[in-house]
Design a protein around this motif. Structure first.
Motif, short mmCIF file in Angstrom:
data_model
loop_
_atom_site.label_atom_id
_atom_site.label_comp_id
_atom_site.label_asym_id
_atom_site.label_seq_id
_atom_site.Cartn_x
_atom_site.Cartn_y
_atom_site.Cartn_z
N MET A 1 0.95 -1.25 -0.07
CA MET A 1 0.10 -0.10 0.01
C MET A 1 0.82 1.37 0.00
O MET A 1 0.47 2.32 -0.37
CB MET A 1 -0.97 -0.17 1.34
CG MET A 1 -1.98 -0.89 1.24
SD MET A 1 -3.15 -0.59 -0.38
CE MET A 1 -4.35 0.62 0.55
N VAL B 1 -1.28 -5.21 -7.46
CA VAL B 1 -2.85 -5.40 -7.47
C VAL B 1 -3.09 -6.92 -7.23
O VAL B 1 -3.88 -7.00 -6.29
CB VAL B 1 -3.50 -5.01 -8.92
CG1 VAL B 1 -4.82 -5.44 -8.76
CG2 VAL B 1 -3.23 -3.54 -9.07
N ARG C 1 -2.34 -7.41 -3.39
CA ARG C 1 -3.29 -6.95 -2.50
C ARG C 1 -4.49 -7.93 -2.55
O ARG C 1 -5.41 -7.89 -1.59
CB ARG C 1 -3.93 -5.66 -2.74
CG ARG C 1 -2.69 -4.71 -2.65
CD ARG C 1 -3.21 -3.46 -2.97
NE ARG C 1 -2.03 -2.42 -3.22
CZ ARG C 1 -1.82 -1.57 -4.15
NH1 ARG C 1 -2.72 -1.53 -4.95
NH2 ARG C 1 -0.83 -1.04 -4.30
N LYS C 2 -4.74 -9.00 -3.55
CA LYS C 2 -5.90 -9.99 -3.53
C LYS C 2 -5.34 -10.83 -2.60
O LYS C 2 -6.27 -11.74 -2.05
CB LYS C 2 -5.76 -10.35 -4.99
CG LYS C 2 -6.69 -9.63 -5.90
CD LYS C 2 -6.62 -9.98 -7.32
CE LYS C 2 -6.91 -9.07 -8.56
NZ LYS C 2 -6.87 -9.47 -9.58
N PHE D 1 -17.84 1.05 1.82
CA PHE D 1 -18.30 1.90 0.72
C PHE D 1 -19.83 2.54 0.67
O PHE D 1 -20.50 1.80 1.45
CB PHE D 1 -18.33 0.89 -0.62
CG PHE D 1 -16.94 0.30 -0.56
CD1 PHE D 1 -16.95 -1.09 -1.24
CD2 PHE D 1 -15.86 0.89 -0.66
CE1 PHE D 1 -15.61 -1.78 -1.25
CE2 PHE D 1 -14.64 0.62 -0.88
CZ PHE D 1 -14.67 -0.82 -1.07
N ILE E 1 -15.03 -7.68 -8.74
CA ILE E 1 -13.84 -7.35 -9.42
C ILE E 1 -13.01 -8.53 -9.76
O ILE E 1 -12.35 -8.51 -10.84
CB ILE E 1 -13.33 -6.29 -8.32
CG1 ILE E 1 -13.97 -5.02 -8.38
CG2 ILE E 1 -11.86 -6.10 -8.97
CD1 ILE E 1 -13.24 -3.93 -8.38
N GLU F 1 -8.76 3.89 -0.73
CA GLU F 1 -7.90 3.08 -0.10
C GLU F 1 -8.39 1.70 0.24
O GLU F 1 -7.73 0.64 0.02
CB GLU F 1 -7.51 3.61 1.28
CG GLU F 1 -6.20 4.50 1.33
CD GLU F 1 -5.37 4.31 2.67
OE1 GLU F 1 -4.26 4.41 2.68
OE2 GLU F 1 -6.36 4.35 3.48
N SER G 1 -10.78 0.24 -1.43
CA SER G 1 -11.07 -0.38 -2.74
C SER G 1 -9.66 -0.76 -3.28
O SER G 1 -9.71 -2.16 -3.68
CB SER G 1 -11.68 0.66 -3.95
OG SER G 1 -11.66 -0.23 -5.00
N MET G 2 -8.67 -0.22 -3.13
CA MET G 2 -7.42 -0.54 -3.64
C MET G 2 -6.95 -1.64 -2.74
O MET G 2 -6.26 -2.76 -3.21
CB MET G 2 -6.17 0.52 -3.49
CG MET G 2 -6.49 1.72 -4.38
SD MET G 2 -6.40 1.65 -6.15
CE MET G 2 -4.80 1.30 -6.15
N ALA G 3 -7.13 -1.75 -1.44
CA ALA G 3 -6.62 -2.64 -0.68
C ALA G 3 -7.34 -4.06 -0.97
O ALA G 3 -6.68 -5.02 -0.47
CB ALA G 3 -6.90 -2.35 0.87
N LEU G 4 -8.61 -4.19 -1.51
CA LEU G 4 -8.97 -5.46 -1.73
C LEU G 4 -8.20 -5.94 -3.32
O LEU G 4 -8.62 -6.99 -3.72
CB LEU G 4 -10.79 -5.05 -2.13
CG LEU G 4 -11.44 -4.99 -0.87
CD1 LEU G 4 -12.98 -4.57 -1.23
CD2 LEU G 4 -11.47 -6.16 -0.03
N GLY G 5 -7.54 -5.16 -3.88
CA GLY G 5 -6.90 -5.83 -5.12
C GLY G 5 -7.77 -5.01 -6.33
O GLY G 5 -7.54 -5.78 -7.32
N ALA G 6 -8.35 -3.96 -6.14
CA ALA G 6 -9.01 -3.40 -7.34
C ALA G 6 -7.76 -2.43 -8.15
O ALA G 6 -7.11 -1.79 -7.21
CB ALA G 6 -10.24 -2.43 -7.01
#
Lengths: 301, 231, 312
Positions: free
Chosen positions: A95, A123, A126-127, A139, A153, C198, C200-205
């Motif tokens: 991150m 990316v 982070r998955k 969200f 996604i 953040e 969203s990105m942390a989930l791998g998007a």
């Protein structure tokens, strides 16, 4: 005959037959021997950090961190504010890449692979390595869509309803929200929102969950629920948690790393360094470093 | 450079240790009176010792309660935690030693005023008692100053007590055939036994002191096993 | 017994009452100075809003009264004519709608796309980004006639050579209102909390996925506001349309992007210029119609925005 009676007469019974030599101690026992988390030779490593240093532009944040994080354990990072715990944990899922001035040096292996290798896509990283943040950040969507976002996604196969339910159950939230999956996530309380974020994180079935002070914005009861949750989650995921609450670190973690702040000569720059990293029980009953002792006893802030 | 934090807590901890170690002083005082009662066959003093044990019991309860409170409210860890565990052991030893003194005191009236005595045994007992007093002082100092070497040295002093105990046993057997003296002899044997236990308690306090410093339990070698055959 | 006057009790009662009164007084007592200041401030605020509303009311009222005789269906169905009795707004309305349709079609992708690019894909530090920033704000302040001349030179003639058509007008007006859309859309995108991105990105998007599925949906209410503001500005612009050959005497209805055109503001302007008194009446009526069209379009847009906001 007098010898026999003398023996019976005295209370102490020695295990040894021969009297010990002068100056020799009979037994010296380390209390920690009786508990788990001691032997690390048989444990699988998830992360191996070697001399990891992070700086933001010219300002160093963390220096020379070397430690191993083991599978299916909860590893806690503790230390005073400004010691770089958050910076360190954000290296583990790249991150820090999102901050333009951040620079990471050293070697970071994830299951033996270099996490910062040239071919590695952050990316994808982070998955596999998810994160829960200090302030719950659901969200602005419905509860269902919050959980479903990740799997959609990532193109996960399977029935989305099932995936959502499994994730919510895993986060101990299903019973509370199963009747209102379509309602706005902001309608939940703080503790529920954080559990929603945890559910969202585990919905994509990661390998590791990183938690950056997950309970600091929550009340004690929600904190307790999430700590219990961690004990459950630990069976499936490896967890690394940053916390400034020492009692929490003592309660939930198997291993604890203590970082301290260092200042340079001009006292302009401050960065963090690992002081001690050991089984949690050892850190809190008999730490090796006096600085650790002072910090966990609360004698130094 | 760093400020001291949790000052109130540290003060409470220091006070707790003081009260606990003060219990040792109470025992030393009581033991002194007991020895005097024994030496001069002072039955009234013996009664006083028995009654006064309430003070030691009271100290035990006070320290015990303070420990519980401190555990509940302050969440001590590391050295503080070891200290509190050690103080719990320590105050229990103090309470037991108080009871040993009572046991001795109870034996004094039983022996009768003009009962014949064995001067050697009596002398040994008094020596034992003085040695135990010294041991207690040393144990307290070892704990208070966290001195591991002094703590380990206690075992040496306790050896003296144990040897005297064996000596008393031998003398008791010697006078065991004399009808007039053997009852006295057996009572004095029990006194010796009580003093020997007190010596062991003092050593236990030393072990606790070492635990606080190192985090390890060391059982000091003791002389309960005979070095050489007697007889 | 108890009827006896007990001086101690009575005095105590008086003392207590006095103390209570004093406390109540302290709690409720506001210094006179503060009270006056508060009232004056509130009055001034009220005055401000009154001026605004009264101004608006006078404008609408005046036109309503003046144009009342001609506010009927004929106004909307008649085409252009030099005779006041036959003149109407039909062509003008069609023209305005055609032009606005294309303006909306253009500003949404271009404006929002630019805003996204500036917010998400450029570094704030780069000099280039800061230059663009400053220039957009300048563009929003440029007088509209300049845009008209720009359109004449480059769109009607010059490189694009699209002639004096609806599409030319649309392009020109787009350029005029684009800065507004960009600025407002950018604010809307900025106001999406970074914690959402953040998370969203942390989930791998990827960045694109985060922008498309998190940022944009959350920013839509703000973007919609930008579009509404742009429409409101564009619909009333007269000056830029004049150099673009908006013939004021168009007898046919504009039929498509490539056809000649006229627009509501132009027709109204033309009527105002005529010496006959009847044309003044028509002009007033025309203003009312223009306002009505504007309110209709804006209301629709606001309704759309609210509906989207409530959905989650």
């Amino acid at each position: 005959m007098s010898e026999l009676t003398e023996e019976r007469f005295s209370e102490k019974t020695d295990a040894e037959e021969a009297p010990p030599a002068p100056g020799e101690r009979a037994i010296a026992v380390q209390p920690g021997r009786f508990h788990a988390a001691g032997d690390i030779s048989s444990l699988e490593k998830v992360f191996e950090l070697e001399d990891i240093s992070v700086s933001y532009g010219d300002a160093p944040a963390v220096k020379d961190v070397t430690l191993d994080i083991y599978k299916q354990e909860v590893t806690a990072l503790i230390g005073p504010s400004g010691c770089g715990k958050s910076t360190l944990i954000r290296c583990l899922n790249r991150m820090n890449d999102l901050v333009p001035t951040a620079k990471v040096t050293g070697r970071l292996l994830y299951h033996g692979e270099d996490l910062y290798g040239p071919k590695v896509d952050p990316v994808q990283v982070r998955k596999l390595i998810g994160m829960v943040f200090q302030k719950p950040n659901p969200f602005p969507k419905s509860i269902y869509d919050n959980i479903a976002f990740g799997p959609r996604i990532l193109g996960m196969k399977g029935d989305m309803d099932e995936i959502v339910e499994k994730a919510l159950r895993g986060a101990a939230l299903w019973d509370e929200v199963k009747d209102r999956l379509d309602s706005n996530a902001f309608g939940l309380s703080g503790g529920q929102q954080q559990r929603l974020c945890i559910a969202r994180c585990i919905a994509v079935e990661p390998d590791v969950i990183l938690m950056d002070e997950p309970c600091s914005a929550l009340d004690p009861i929600s904190t307790g629920k999430i700590e219990d949750l961690m004990m459950e989650l630990k069976r499936e995921f490896s967890i690394v948690i940053v916390t400034h609450n020492m009692q929490q670190a003592a309660r939930v973690s198997d291993r604890t790393a203590f970082l301290m702040v260092e200042l340079d000569s001009t006292e302009q720059n401050r960065w963090g360094r690992i002081v001690e990293y050991d089984a949690t029980e050892k850190i809190f009953t008999n730490p090796s470093d006096p600085r650790t002792e002072d910090y966990v006893s609360g004698k130094v802030g | 450079m760093s400020e001291r934090t949790r000052v109130h807590y540290q003060e409470e901890l220091e006070q707790l240790e003081e009260r606990a170690l003060g219990g040792i002083d109470l025992v030393v005082e009581t033991l002194g009176r007991t020895l005097e009662a024994l030496e001069h066959h002072d039955v009234e003093l013996a009664e006083l010792v028995i009654a006064d044990d309430d003070r030691i019991d009271g100290r035990y309860l006070e320290v015990h309660q303070s420990i519980l409170t401190l555990l509940a409210t302050q969440g001590p860890v590391a050295t503080d935690l070891r200290l509190i565990a050690a103080l719990l052991h320590l105050i229990k030893s103090v309470e037991r030693m108080g009871d040993q003194c009572v046991n001795i005191a109870k034996l004094i009236p039983l022996t009768g005023h003009d009962a014949p005595q064995d001067e050697r045994m009596l002398a040994d007992l008094v020596t034992m008692g003085r040695q135990v007093k010294a041991l207690l002082g040393q144990a307290k100092q070892a704990f208070a100053s966290r001195d591991v070497e002094v703590a380990r040295d206690l075992v040496r002093g306790d050896d003296v007590v144990d040897n005297l105990n064996r000596e008393c046993f031998r003398l008791a057997i010697e006078i065991g055939d004399e009808l007039e003296r053997r009852e006295w002899g057996m009572s004095m044997m029990l006194v010796a036994r009580a003093l020997e236990r007190m010596g062991d308690n003092a050593v236990d306090i030393g072990e606790q002191a070492v635990f606080v410093v190192t985090g390890l339990f060391e059982e000091f070698e003791d002389a309960s096993k005979p070095r050489a055959a007697t007889g | 017994m108890s009827d006896e006057f007990n001086p101690r009790t009575a005095r105590a009662e008086i003392a207590i009452a006095g103390a209570r009164g004093a406390t109540a007084g302290i709690l409720s007592d506001q210094p006179r100075r503060d009270v006056i200041r508060n009232s004056v401030f509130a009055s001034l605020l009220f005055l401000a809003i009154t001026i605004a509303l009264v101004g608006l009311a006078l404008l609408i009222g005046d036109n309503l009264i003046k144009g009342w005789p001609r506010l009927n269906m004929d106004l909307l169905t008649n085409g252009t004519s030099s005779l006041p009795d036959n003149a109407g707004l039909h062509s003008a309305i069609i023209g305005t709608l055609w032009i606005m349709a294309f303006v909306i079609l253009f500003i949404i992708p271009i404006g929002v796309g630019t805003a996204i690019f500036l917010e998400e894909y450029t570094s704030k530090q780069s000099r280039w980004a800061r230059a663009v920033e400053v220039n957009i704000q300048n563009l929003a302040a440029v007088p509209s006639i300049i845009y008209g001349l720009l359109g004449l030179a480059f769109v009607a003639r010059g490189p694009l050579s699209l002639g004096f058509t609806v599409i030319t007008a649309s392009i020109t007006l787009t350029l005029l209102v684009l800065p507004i859309v960009i600025l407002v859309a950018r604010e809307a995108i900025r106001s999406v909390p970074p914690s959402i991105k953040e998370g969203s990105m942390a989930l791998g998007a990827t960045r694109l996925q985060t922008t498309r599925k998190q940022v944009l949906p959350a920013a839509i209410p703000g973007i919609a506001t930008g579009v509404i503001l742009a429409i409101s500005r564009a619909i009333g612009e007269t000056a830029p349309l004049i150099p673009l050959g908006a013939a004021t005497f168009v007898t046919y209805d504009p039929s498509g992007p490539a056809s000649g055109f006229t627009a509501l503001p132009l027709v109204i302007f033309n009527w105002v210029k005529q010496p006959q008194a009847e044309f003044q009446v028509l002009a007033a009526a025309g203003i009312i119609v223009l306002l009505a069209v504007l309110i209709a379009m804006n209301s629709f847009a606001i309704w759309l925005r609210n509906r989207y906001e409530q959905r989650w």
